[in-house]
Design a protein around this motif. Structure first.
Motif, mmCIF file in Angstrom:
data_model
loop_
_atom_site.group_PDB
_atom_site.id
_atom_site.type_symbol
_atom_site.label_atom_id
_atom_site.label_comp_id
_atom_site.label_asym_id
_atom_site.label_seq_id
_atom_site.Cartn_x
_atom_site.Cartn_y
_atom_site.Cartn_z
ATOM 1 N N MET A 1 -10.500 -25.567 32.242
ATOM 2 C CA MET A 1 -10.466 -26.443 31.090
ATOM 3 C C MET A 1 -11.406 -27.608 31.328
ATOM 4 O O MET A 1 -11.508 -28.139 32.418
ATOM 5 C CB MET A 1 -9.033 -26.930 30.861
ATOM 6 C CG MET A 1 -8.892 -27.730 29.615
ATOM 7 S SD MET A 1 -7.175 -27.676 29.116
ATOM 8 C CE MET A 1 -6.984 -29.268 28.448
ATOM 9 N N ASP A 2 -12.087 -28.045 30.293
ATOM 10 C CA ASP A 2 -13.052 -29.132 30.364
ATOM 11 C C ASP A 2 -12.327 -30.468 30.498
ATOM 12 O O ASP A 2 -11.394 -30.758 29.771
ATOM 13 C CB ASP A 2 -13.884 -29.109 29.075
ATOM 14 C CG ASP A 2 -15.063 -30.053 29.123
ATOM 15 O OD1 ASP A 2 -15.127 -30.890 30.040
ATOM 16 O OD2 ASP A 2 -15.911 -29.955 28.230
ATOM 17 N N ASN A 3 -12.761 -31.303 31.431
ATOM 18 C CA ASN A 3 -12.148 -32.605 31.636
ATOM 19 C C ASN A 3 -12.747 -33.687 30.764
ATOM 20 O O ASN A 3 -12.325 -34.826 30.817
ATOM 21 C CB ASN A 3 -12.266 -33.028 33.107
ATOM 22 C CG ASN A 3 -11.323 -32.217 33.980
ATOM 23 O OD1 ASN A 3 -10.289 -31.742 33.514
ATOM 24 N ND2 ASN A 3 -11.693 -32.044 35.233
ATOM 25 N N ALA A 4 -13.753 -33.350 29.970
ATOM 26 C CA ALA A 4 -14.390 -34.360 29.110
ATOM 27 C C ALA A 4 -13.408 -34.834 28.057
ATOM 28 O O ALA A 4 -12.638 -34.062 27.500
ATOM 29 C CB ALA A 4 -15.630 -33.766 28.436
ATOM 30 N N GLN A 5 -13.425 -36.145 27.764
ATOM 31 C CA GLN A 5 -12.557 -36.715 26.740
ATOM 32 C C GLN A 5 -13.149 -36.409 25.369
ATOM 33 O O GLN A 5 -14.357 -36.412 25.186
ATOM 34 C CB GLN A 5 -12.464 -38.228 26.931
ATOM 35 C CG GLN A 5 -11.797 -38.615 28.220
ATOM 36 C CD GLN A 5 -10.500 -39.339 27.957
ATOM 37 O OE1 GLN A 5 -10.301 -39.878 26.897
ATOM 38 N NE2 GLN A 5 -9.622 -39.325 28.930
ATOM 39 N N THR A 6 -12.304 -36.130 24.411
ATOM 40 C CA THR A 6 -12.717 -35.874 23.044
ATOM 41 C C THR A 6 -12.345 -37.078 22.200
ATOM 42 O O THR A 6 -11.272 -37.631 22.348
ATOM 43 C CB THR A 6 -12.016 -34.614 22.504
ATOM 44 O OG1 THR A 6 -12.265 -33.536 23.404
ATOM 45 C CG2 THR A 6 -12.535 -34.253 21.142
ATOM 46 N N SER A 18 -9.473 -31.237 20.403
ATOM 47 C CA SER A 18 -10.134 -30.074 20.995
ATOM 48 C C SER A 18 -9.330 -28.791 20.805
ATOM 49 O O SER A 18 -9.659 -27.765 21.393
ATOM 50 C CB SER A 18 -10.409 -30.322 22.474
ATOM 51 O OG SER A 18 -9.195 -30.563 23.163
ATOM 52 N N VAL A 19 -8.299 -28.823 19.966
ATOM 53 C CA VAL A 19 -7.503 -27.633 19.681
ATOM 54 C C VAL A 19 -8.173 -26.848 18.552
ATOM 55 O O VAL A 19 -8.453 -27.409 17.494
ATOM 56 C CB VAL A 19 -6.065 -28.027 19.268
ATOM 57 C CG1 VAL A 19 -5.273 -26.790 18.840
ATOM 58 C CG2 VAL A 19 -5.357 -28.750 20.397
ATOM 59 N N PRO A 20 -8.453 -25.558 18.757
ATOM 60 C CA PRO A 20 -9.079 -24.779 17.683
ATOM 61 C C PRO A 20 -8.093 -24.516 16.548
ATOM 62 O O PRO A 20 -6.887 -24.404 16.766
ATOM 63 C CB PRO A 20 -9.473 -23.468 18.367
ATOM 64 C CG PRO A 20 -8.590 -23.374 19.553
ATOM 65 C CD PRO A 20 -8.240 -24.776 19.963
#
Length: 95
Positions: A1-6, A18-20
């Motif tokens: 999982m990507d740790n980048a903040q959205t 970030s939920v599809p």
């Protein structure tokens, strides 16, 4: 999982952005008689109430989120059906 903040549209970081989600595109409706429905077989054509150039509606669940037109886009050696948005519904207004 990507740790980048959205970041949300309001500028706040939230894990929900970030939920599809699934968008349904309604291209038309068919209203066959029951006897016509029972006669459908592979290769049958079911006419819809819209023409190819008519606008389509985009839904998330049962909520209308936009209007668009169908397009064909080319990529990786194949054609894919797509929707170009022509109108986006105000999602801040309660349904």
């Amino acid at each position: 999982m990507d740790n980048a903040q959205t970041t949300s549209a309001s500028g706040q970081s939230t894990p929900f952005t970030s939920v599809p989600i699934e968008i349904t595109v309604s291209v038309g409706r068919a209203r066959p008689l029951v006897r016509e429905l029972l006669q459908l077989a592979e290769g049958s054509v079911l006419p819809l109430d819209k023409r190819l150039e008519d606008p389509v509606e985009l839904y998330v669940g049962e909520r209308l989120i936009g209007i668009g037109v169908l397009e064909v886009v080319e990529g990786d050696g194949h054609s894919q059906l797509a929707v170009r948005l022509t109108e986006v519904v105000d999602l801040q207004t309660p349904a």
